[in-house]
Design a protein around this motif. Structure first.
Motif, short mmCIF file in Angstrom:
data_model
loop_
_atom_site.label_atom_id
_atom_site.label_comp_id
_atom_site.label_asym_id
_atom_site.label_seq_id
_atom_site.Cartn_x
_atom_site.Cartn_y
_atom_site.Cartn_z
N LEU A 194 0.81 -1.22 0.00
CA LEU A 194 0.00 0.00 0.00
C LEU A 194 0.85 1.26 0.00
O LEU A 194 0.33 2.38 -0.13
N GLY A 195 2.15 1.10 0.19
CA GLY A 195 3.04 2.25 0.28
C GLY A 195 2.95 2.97 1.61
O GLY A 195 3.23 4.17 1.69
N LEU A 196 2.57 2.23 2.65
CA LEU A 196 2.41 2.83 3.97
C LEU A 196 3.33 2.16 4.99
O LEU A 196 3.66 0.97 4.86
N ASN A 197 3.72 2.92 6.01
CA ASN A 197 4.45 2.32 7.12
C ASN A 197 3.47 2.04 8.27
O ASN A 197 2.27 2.34 8.17
N LYS A 198 3.96 1.49 9.36
CA LYS A 198 3.08 1.12 10.47
C LYS A 198 2.35 2.33 11.04
O LYS A 198 1.14 2.27 11.33
N THR A 199 3.06 3.43 11.21
CA THR A 199 2.44 4.64 11.76
C THR A 199 1.30 5.13 10.88
O THR A 199 0.24 5.54 11.37
N GLN A 200 1.51 5.08 9.58
CA GLN A 200 0.49 5.53 8.64
C GLN A 200 -0.72 4.59 8.61
O GLN A 200 -1.86 5.04 8.53
N VAL A 201 -0.46 3.29 8.68
CA VAL A 201 -1.56 2.32 8.73
C VAL A 201 -2.41 2.56 9.96
O VAL A 201 -3.65 2.58 9.90
N LEU A 202 -1.75 2.77 11.09
CA LEU A 202 -2.48 3.00 12.34
C LEU A 202 -3.26 4.31 12.29
O LEU A 202 -4.37 4.41 12.82
N ALA A 203 -2.68 5.33 11.67
CA ALA A 203 -3.38 6.61 11.55
C ALA A 203 -4.66 6.45 10.74
O ALA A 203 -5.74 6.94 11.14
N LEU A 204 -4.56 5.76 9.61
CA LEU A 204 -5.74 5.55 8.78
C LEU A 204 -6.74 4.62 9.47
O LEU A 204 -7.95 4.86 9.43
N ALA A 205 -6.23 3.60 10.14
CA ALA A 205 -7.11 2.66 10.85
C ALA A 205 -7.88 3.37 11.95
O ALA A 205 -9.05 3.05 12.21
N SER A 206 -7.26 4.35 12.60
CA SER A 206 -7.96 5.08 13.67
C SER A 206 -9.10 5.91 13.11
O SER A 206 -10.13 6.09 13.76
N ILE A 207 -8.93 6.42 11.88
CA ILE A 207 -10.01 7.15 11.23
C ILE A 207 -11.13 6.19 10.85
O ILE A 207 -12.32 6.46 11.09
N VAL A 208 -10.76 5.06 10.26
CA VAL A 208 -11.75 4.05 9.87
C VAL A 208 -12.54 3.59 11.10
O VAL A 208 -13.76 3.41 11.04
N GLN A 209 -11.82 3.39 12.21
CA GLN A 209 -12.46 2.96 13.46
C GLN A 209 -13.55 3.94 13.87
O GLN A 209 -14.67 3.56 14.22
#
Length: 341
Positions: A194-209
């Motif tokens: 996806l071209g993302l690192n862990k911090t970015q995945v978590l940032a997007l996941a927190s929005i999705v949540q």
């Protein structure tokens, strides 16, 4: 004389038997009369332990006597399960051995480290102050590439088996191990694709949540935001605006409705003003939200609006015109509900 000797002998034997029975009962007689769990603090002394045991045993004196005989004077902290019918010897042996029973510690959706510390302090011996101090320890954060803002992402919501007397530092270190275990090769490879690192995945996941009440919709919402990222569009996620408002005015600020004026708030977390992901996560995402980002639904949606026909879900749109129609219906409905802020 012979009869007197016999009588004395019988008396001595009887007394000896009675004494033996007395001590046998003190040691091996039933002690625990009610099943229960006893929590012994790391700082407790034998008097503290006795007070904790009192509701569950039939004789404090027997317990103290056997404890003294077995040199049980330095209690070991922990949570101990008492079984009905245990004798005093078994009880003292259990406590003296430190053979405590693990407990289940659970947490999810804590928006701040302070709230997480409060949640955990209700489940283990460590208090919220020591927990928050360990969570924000500058040396620990630096060594593990976290900041106070991003550290919340290290705590993966789940149920964990721990000892009740786990210290604040031990809890934090255990969570770091669980975090590293969670980010296995499979998840890291998906993030890379996806071209993302862990911090970015978590940032997007927190929005999705925060955008989704229904877990089955999360891959759809994750796919929508990823479409916007790929197209270099602003995410325009209301939860980031709410986060920005609370950062400015306090975590206790009540926000029921995001207004147009709120969209201009000056914050790096405001995804209406800034293109791309926020600097860090805006809350604690659960595993389903993280995995939704790592395995998103593939579609051509770029817009979504809360559904008024299917409460808890969203209406998705590919065009702005279609989205505007959905938005008008929603705004009309929310106004009818009398929700102003």
């Amino acid at each position: 004389m012979k009869n007197k000797i016999i009588i004395v002998s019988i008396a001595l034997i009887t007394i000896g038997g009675l004494v033996s029975l007395y001590f046998y009962q003190k040691i091996f007689g039933t002690a625990v009369i009610t099943e229960g769990k006893v929590y012994i603090k790391s700082t407790d002394n034998i008097d503290d332990v006795t007070r904790s045991l009192t509701p569950y045993i039939n004789s404090v004196d027997n317990f103290l006597w056997v404890a003294n005989q077995k040199k049980y004077t330095n209690p070991k902290g922990g949570m101990y399960v008492l079984k009905k019918g245990m004798n005093t010897n078994e009880l003292v042996n259990l406590l003296r051995s430190g053979n405590q029973t693990p407990i289940k510690v659970t947490f999810n959706n804590q928006d701040t480290l302070e709230k997480l510390a409060g949640r955990i302090s209700n489940q283990i011996e460590a208090d919220s102050i020591s927990l928050i101090q360990s969570f924000k320890d500058a040396t620990f954060l630096q060594q593990n590439n976290f900041t106070e803002k991003s550290a919340l992402g290290m705590y993966i919501p789940n149920q964990y088996e721990l000892y009740w007397n786990t210290s604040a530092e031990s809890f934090r270190n255990r969570m770091l191990k669980e975090y590293n275990r969670f980010w296995n090769n499979s998840r890291m490879e998906k993030a890379k694709q996806l071209g993302l690192n862990k911090t970015q995945v978590l940032a997007l996941a927190s929005i999705v949540q925060k955008e989704t009440a229904k877990k089955d919709e999360r891959p759809l919402v994750a796919g929508l935001y990823l479409n916007r990222l790929k197209s270099n569009w602003p995410l325009q996620a209301d939860p980031t605006v709410i986060y920005s408002i609370k950062e400015k005015y306090g975590q206790d600020t009540v926000i029921k409705r995001v207004l147009n004026k709120d969209l201009t708030i000056d914050s790096p977390y405001n995804t209406y003003k800034n293109i791309g992901l926020p600097p860090t996560l805006i809350g604690m995402p659960d595993v389903s939200a993280i995995d939704a980002v790592l395995s998103p639904a593939k579609h051509n949606y770029y817009y979504m609006c809360a559904s008024i026909e299917n409460i808890g879900y969203h209406e998705f749109a590919k065009s702005l015109a279609q989205h505007n129609r959905n938005a008008v219906k929603y705004q009309r409905w929310i106004t009818q509900q009398g929700i102003k802020r």
